[in-house]
Design an enzyme around this catalytic site. Sequence first.
Site, PDB file in Angstrom:
ATOM      1  CG  LEU A 156      52.437  37.964  45.766  1.00  0.00           C
ATOM      2  CD1 LEU A 156      52.442  38.450  44.326  1.00  0.00           C
ATOM      3  CD2 LEU A 156      51.084  38.257  46.415  1.00  0.00           C
ATOM      4  CB  SER A 214      51.920  30.774  47.264  1.00  0.00           C
ATOM      5  OG  SER A 214      51.014  31.786  47.622  1.00  0.00           O
ATOM      6  CD  GLN A 215      51.356  35.399  41.854  1.00  0.00           C
ATOM      7  OE1 GLN A 215      50.610  36.280  42.275  1.00  0.00           O
ATOM      8  NE2 GLN A 215      52.559  35.673  41.373  1.00  0.00           N
ATOM      9  CG  ASP A 253      48.099  29.376  54.185  1.00  0.00           C
ATOM     10  OD1 ASP A 253      48.991  28.696  53.652  1.00  0.00           O
ATOM     11  OD2 ASP A 253      47.826  30.542  53.823  1.00  0.00           O
ATOM     12  CG  HIS A 276      51.188  31.471  52.731  1.00  0.00           C
ATOM     13  ND1 HIS A 276      50.450  30.546  52.031  1.00  0.00           N
ATOM     14  CD2 HIS A 276      51.810  32.231  51.787  1.00  0.00           C
ATOM     15  CE1 HIS A 276      50.605  30.727  50.730  1.00  0.00           C
ATOM     16  NE2 HIS A 276      51.428  31.741  50.557  1.00  0.00           N
TER      17      HIS A 276
END
Length: 294
Positions: A37, A103-104, A220, A275
């Site tokens: 994202l 991630s996404q 994260d 993250h």
Amino acid sequence: MKTPQIIRESPVLLLLRLLLTGVCVDGYRPVIIVHGLYDGPKQFKTMTLYITKVHPGTEVTVIDLYDDLASLKPLWTQVQGFRKTFESITQKAPDGVHLLCFSQGGLICRAILSTVPYHNVHTFISLSSPLAGQYGETDYLRWVFPKCIKKTVFRICYSRMGQKISICDYWNDPHHRLRYLQANSFLALLNGDKPHHDMKAWRENFLRIKKLVLIGGPDDGVITPWQSSHFGFYDSNENLVEMRNQEFYKNDTFGLKTLDARGNMSVCIHSGVKHIQWHSNYTVFRSCIEKWLT
């Protein structure tokens, strides 16, 4: 005049000399990277350098699609776009490819692996991805829904309009399970939470991978709970239920239990990593990623 002598190296000595001079005898499988994202290819320059430094000659492709704000588009829409590029690369790689997804992007890659029959992905590396869903108040959430808190996001996400925003496709509110199952058309299907007629085929497709690598950690700051990166998630009281106690694991709805039983799953946990640092942290690369990219 003397005839020049021809010195012939033995195959063993030739191989040793090539290795010592850094020549790659056997090519490495191509690596496909899918961003997360608000990300794009520029965020993965460091990761690309890490890979090509330890495995010279590796073809690394960071797919340049749905970058930055475009990453908020519905995930099934993104899957269709990423899939075209994915297939164009894999068709030219007879020995298979590695898939590294952040991630996404980890959810996008799971959908690709589930819906593409006869794919040749060898290793799927999920780098800090909300694999079991997301439920937390983070900066990412405030950027999308600035006036909402996590307890009210379900009102937007579990609507027809909400399902057109990527983060809503994996928003998993443990206090509104029924609404999630009724409204969600992405994660609930991937995890087999909501039965559908493609479940068997998707499971068979996903199980074509040879290795699943799950990477995440407690600092994260975005993936919530952070154990979602290892398929753990909250129950209705927000107690953490680890992967092997999840219903989708016990029922083996998409093949996770089978991969585990085959010894084809690796879990890597690192503390102290934020993250946005996962794809540029050299320690994470050396300890969690490098050995799987052969």
